[in-house]
Design a protein around this motif. Sequence first.
Motif, PDB file in Angstrom:
ATOM      1  N   VAL A  22       0.847  -1.189   0.000  1.00 13.96           N
ATOM      2  CA  VAL A  22       0.000   0.000   0.000  1.00 13.96           C
ATOM      3  C   VAL A  22       0.883   1.239   0.000  1.00 13.96           C
ATOM      4  CG1 VAL A  22      -0.169   0.247   2.534  1.00 13.96           C
ATOM      5  CG2 VAL A  22      -2.032   1.063   1.088  1.00 13.96           C
ATOM      6  N   TRP A  23       0.444   2.253  -0.744  1.00 10.78           N
ATOM      7  CA  TRP A  23       1.089   3.565  -0.671  1.00 10.78           C
ATOM      8  C   TRP A  23       0.537   4.296   0.548  1.00 10.78           C
ATOM      9  CZ3 TRP A  23       5.120   5.028  -3.546  1.00 10.78           C
ATOM     10  CH2 TRP A  23       5.345   4.386  -4.759  1.00 10.78           C
ATOM     11  N   CYS A  24       1.395   5.011   1.253  1.00  9.13           N
ATOM     12  CA  CYS A  24       0.966   5.713   2.458  1.00  9.13           C
ATOM     13  C   CYS A  24       1.858   6.926   2.689  1.00  9.13           C
ATOM     14  CB  CYS A  24       1.019   4.775   3.665  1.00  9.13           C
ATOM     15  SG  CYS A  24       2.656   4.066   3.969  1.00  9.13           S
ATOM     16  N   GLU A  25       1.509   7.720   3.689  1.00 10.26           N
ATOM     17  CA  GLU A  25       2.290   8.897   4.078  1.00 10.26           C
ATOM     18  C   GLU A  25       2.254   9.043   5.593  1.00 10.26           C
ATOM     19  OE1 GLU A  25       1.110  12.541   2.194  1.00 10.26           O
ATOM     20  OE2 GLU A  25       0.305  11.506   0.437  1.00 10.26           O
ATOM     21  N   LEU A  26       3.167   9.831   6.125  1.00  8.85           N
ATOM     22  CA  LEU A  26       3.013  10.265   7.516  1.00  8.85           C
ATOM     23  C   LEU A  26       1.730  11.074   7.574  1.00  8.85           C
ATOM     24  CD1 LEU A  26       6.650  11.438   8.379  1.00  8.85           C
ATOM     25  CD2 LEU A  26       5.613   9.211   8.796  1.00  8.85           C
ATOM     26  N   PRO A 133       6.315  12.728  -0.360  1.00 12.86           N
ATOM     27  CA  PRO A 133       5.842  12.203   0.936  1.00 12.86           C
ATOM     28  C   PRO A 133       5.375  10.760   0.895  1.00 12.86           C
ATOM     29  CG  PRO A 133       4.190  13.641  -0.037  1.00 12.86           C
ATOM     30  CD  PRO A 133       5.409  13.760  -0.912  1.00 12.86           C
ATOM     31  N   ARG A 134       5.078  10.223  -0.288  1.00 10.96           N
ATOM     32  CA  ARG A 134       4.521   8.880  -0.367  1.00 10.96           C
ATOM     33  C   ARG A 134       5.590   7.800  -0.228  1.00 10.96           C
ATOM     34  NH1 ARG A 134      -0.708   8.113  -1.796  1.00 10.96           N
ATOM     35  NH2 ARG A 134      -1.864   9.954  -2.441  1.00 10.96           N
ATOM     36  N   ARG A 135       5.214   6.745   0.514  1.00 11.04           N
ATOM     37  CA  ARG A 135       6.080   5.577   0.662  1.00 11.04           C
ATOM     38  C   ARG A 135       5.256   4.335   0.351  1.00 11.04           C
ATOM     39  NH1 ARG A 135       8.790   9.137   0.466  1.00 11.04           N
ATOM     40  NH2 ARG A 135      10.424   9.937   1.830  1.00 11.04           N
ATOM     41  N   LEU A 136       5.904   3.367  -0.245  1.00  5.17           N
ATOM     42  CA  LEU A 136       5.245   2.091  -0.510  1.00  5.17           C
ATOM     43  C   LEU A 136       5.703   1.108   0.555  1.00  5.17           C
ATOM     44  CD1 LEU A 136       3.437   0.511  -2.539  1.00  5.17           C
ATOM     45  CD2 LEU A 136       5.556  -0.315  -3.576  1.00  5.17           C
ATOM     46  N   HIS A 141       6.701 -12.530   2.835  1.00  5.93           N
ATOM     47  CA  HIS A 141       6.492 -13.642   3.762  1.00  5.93           C
ATOM     48  C   HIS A 141       7.425 -13.576   4.970  1.00  5.93           C
ATOM     49  CE1 HIS A 141       4.567 -15.277   0.101  1.00  5.93           C
ATOM     50  NE2 HIS A 141       3.758 -15.853   0.977  1.00  5.93           N
ATOM     51  N   ASP A 142       8.584 -12.942   4.795  1.00  6.82           N
ATOM     52  CA  ASP A 142       9.557 -12.950   5.893  1.00  6.82           C
ATOM     53  C   ASP A 142      10.100 -11.577   6.251  1.00  6.82           C
ATOM     54  OD1 ASP A 142      10.937 -12.526   3.560  1.00  6.82           O
ATOM     55  OD2 ASP A 142      12.572 -13.918   4.017  1.00  6.82           O
ATOM     56  N   ARG A 143       9.580 -10.512   5.612  1.00  7.13           N
ATOM     57  CA  ARG A 143      10.135  -9.190   5.895  1.00  7.13           C
ATOM     58  C   ARG A 143       9.166  -8.086   5.472  1.00  7.13           C
ATOM     59  NH1 ARG A 143      12.176 -11.353   1.347  1.00  7.13           N
ATOM     60  NH2 ARG A 143      12.754 -10.054  -0.453  1.00  7.13           N
ATOM     61  N   ILE A 144       9.493  -6.887   5.929  1.00  9.47           N
ATOM     62  CA  ILE A 144       8.739  -5.694   5.575  1.00  9.47           C
ATOM     63  C   ILE A 144       9.681  -4.747   4.853  1.00  9.47           C
ATOM     64  CG2 ILE A 144       7.496  -3.680   6.469  1.00  9.47           C
ATOM     65  CD1 ILE A 144       6.840  -5.455   8.950  1.00  9.47           C
ATOM     66  N   CYS A 145       9.259  -4.248   3.727  1.00 10.01           N
ATOM     67  CA  CYS A 145      10.084  -3.349   2.933  1.00 10.01           C
ATOM     68  C   CYS A 145       9.401  -2.000   2.815  1.00 10.01           C
ATOM     69  CB  CYS A 145      10.335  -3.954   1.545  1.00 10.01           C
ATOM     70  SG  CYS A 145      11.313  -2.904   0.448  1.00 10.01           S
ATOM     71  N   VAL A 146      10.160  -0.923   3.000  1.00 12.09           N
ATOM     72  CA  VAL A 146       9.661   0.434   2.784  1.00 12.09           C
ATOM     73  C   VAL A 146      10.398   0.977   1.574  1.00 12.09           C
ATOM     74  CG1 VAL A 146       9.372   2.741   3.755  1.00 12.09           C
ATOM     75  CG2 VAL A 146       9.267   0.740   5.260  1.00 12.09           C
ATOM     76  N   ALA A 147       9.660   1.419   0.566  1.00 16.52           N
ATOM     77  CA  ALA A 147      10.264   1.889  -0.675  1.00 16.52           C
ATOM     78  C   ALA A 147       9.797   3.308  -0.985  1.00 16.52           C
ATOM     79  CB  ALA A 147       9.895   0.950  -1.832  1.00 16.52           C
ATOM     80  N   ASP A 194      12.437  -2.991  19.316  1.00 16.75           N
ATOM     81  CA  ASP A 194      12.880  -2.210  20.471  1.00 16.75           C
ATOM     82  C   ASP A 194      11.738  -1.426  21.110  1.00 16.75           C
ATOM     83  OD1 ASP A 194      12.460  -0.214  18.604  1.00 16.75           O
ATOM     84  OD2 ASP A 194      14.560   0.392  18.457  1.00 16.75           O
ATOM     85  N   GLY A 195      10.497  -1.639  20.631  1.00 14.84           N
ATOM     86  CA  GLY A 195       9.335  -0.976  21.207  1.00 14.84           C
ATOM     87  C   GLY A 195       8.951   0.316  20.514  1.00 14.84           C
ATOM     88  N   SER A 196       9.783   0.820  19.628  1.00 12.71           N
ATOM     89  CA  SER A 196       9.451   2.048  18.916  1.00 12.71           C
ATOM     90  C   SER A 196       8.468   1.757  17.788  1.00 12.71           C
ATOM     91  CB  SER A 196      10.722   2.708  18.364  1.00 12.71           C
ATOM     92  OG  SER A 196      11.366   1.866  17.415  1.00 12.71           O
ATOM     93  N   TRP A 197       7.796   2.805  17.301  1.00 18.84           N
ATOM     94  CA  TRP A 197       6.804   2.623  16.240  1.00 18.84           C
ATOM     95  C   TRP A 197       6.639   3.891  15.432  1.00 18.84           C
ATOM     96  CZ3 TRP A 197       3.090   6.258  16.934  1.00 18.84           C
ATOM     97  CH2 TRP A 197       2.863   6.701  18.256  1.00 18.84           C
ATOM     98  N   ILE A 198       6.153   3.697  14.200  1.00 19.71           N
ATOM     99  CA  ILE A 198       5.789   4.796  13.305  1.00 19.71           C
ATOM    100  C   ILE A 198       4.340   4.587  12.885  1.00 19.71           C
ATOM    101  CG2 ILE A 198       6.151   5.835  11.027  1.00 19.71           C
ATOM    102  CD1 ILE A 198       9.080   5.059  11.237  1.00 19.71           C
ATOM    103  N   GLN A 199       3.560   5.649  12.898  1.00 18.28           N
ATOM    104  CA  GLN A 199       2.182   5.559  12.433  1.00 18.28           C
ATOM    105  C   GLN A 199       2.041   6.306  11.111  1.00 18.28           C
ATOM    106  OE1 GLN A 199      -1.249   5.226  15.004  1.00 18.28           O
ATOM    107  NE2 GLN A 199      -2.017   7.178  14.228  1.00 18.28           N
ATOM    108  N   VAL A 200       1.441   5.651  10.133  1.00 18.60           N
ATOM    109  CA  VAL A 200       1.243   6.270   8.825  1.00 18.60           C
ATOM    110  C   VAL A 200      -0.233   6.199   8.451  1.00 18.60           C
ATOM    111  CG1 VAL A 200       3.568   5.813   7.965  1.00 18.60           C
ATOM    112  CG2 VAL A 200       1.802   4.088   7.670  1.00 18.60           C
ATOM    113  N   GLY A 201      -0.626   7.068   7.537  1.00 19.93           N
ATOM    114  CA  GLY A 201      -2.009   7.110   7.079  1.00 19.93           C
ATOM    115  C   GLY A 201      -2.063   7.564   5.639  1.00 19.93           C
ATOM    116  N   ARG A 202      -3.185   8.210   5.271  1.00 20.52           N
ATOM    117  CA  ARG A 202      -3.387   8.657   3.896  1.00 20.52           C
ATOM    118  C   ARG A 202      -3.094   7.518   2.925  1.00 20.52           C
ATOM    119  NH1 ARG A 202      -0.548  14.688   4.337  1.00 20.52           N
ATOM    120  NH2 ARG A 202      -1.800  15.394   6.109  1.00 20.52           N
TER     121      ARG A 202
END
Length: 218
Positions: A22-26, A133-136, A141-147, A194-202
């Motif tokens: 999914v495409w998203c943004e902060l 601003p957009r990120r994909l 199956h074994d990882r998360i990629c931010v592009a 490590d307990g940190s997180w990022i929230q994205v929307g749009r």
Amino acid sequence: MAKRKVQRRARAILGEQPVALVWCELHTSLPVPPKDVHRAAGKGRLKPGHHWLLYVGAVVFFFVVVPMMLIDKLGRKSDRAPGTGSAGPRRSTRDRGAADDRVDDPAAGVFDGDWNLTAGRLLLRWYGHSPNPRRLVVLAHDRICVAASPRRRLSPMKAGDFVPVAEFPLGEARLEGEAGQPRGFATFRIRFADGSWIQVGRLGEPEDADHFLRTISA
């Protein structure tokens, strides 16, 4: 759905068919980090780039629209009879006190607030990878990629030039979100070990967003 070009590019990056993407943004502006933290991270940009049409629109607004609004307001004031004006509603002492006591969230709900953890370090480079601003976000199956695409402008459904800017094994990160969120207001989180997180929307294309949220909430 994302166009075939996006699907092919994601498959080429992962080496497999993505589970969901999914495409998203902060969902709001990136908080300003402490100066020493920003400097240590290379003083990267903290805001997205804007297309030149936005600047043209701003110039037109301030030099054409604003003067017209002021002229109209002055004209209405001059037509008003003396003594007939009514004072606007005043804020009560209680209201002012409540506003003064309200403490703003320095992280603005964008992340957990610790710039030294994984989420904070990723955000310090967020717009350094791309002014767009957009990120994909792609789930494999074994990882998360931010592009991200290096271009300032892109059509998210057709972009085929995005490159991975961060990748995390599923043991180091996971996606959290609820299915059935109202379109236009849906968000999800990337939570790190490590307990940190990022929230994205749009979130982008509704079909992609619905499938993505159903997948990560299962």
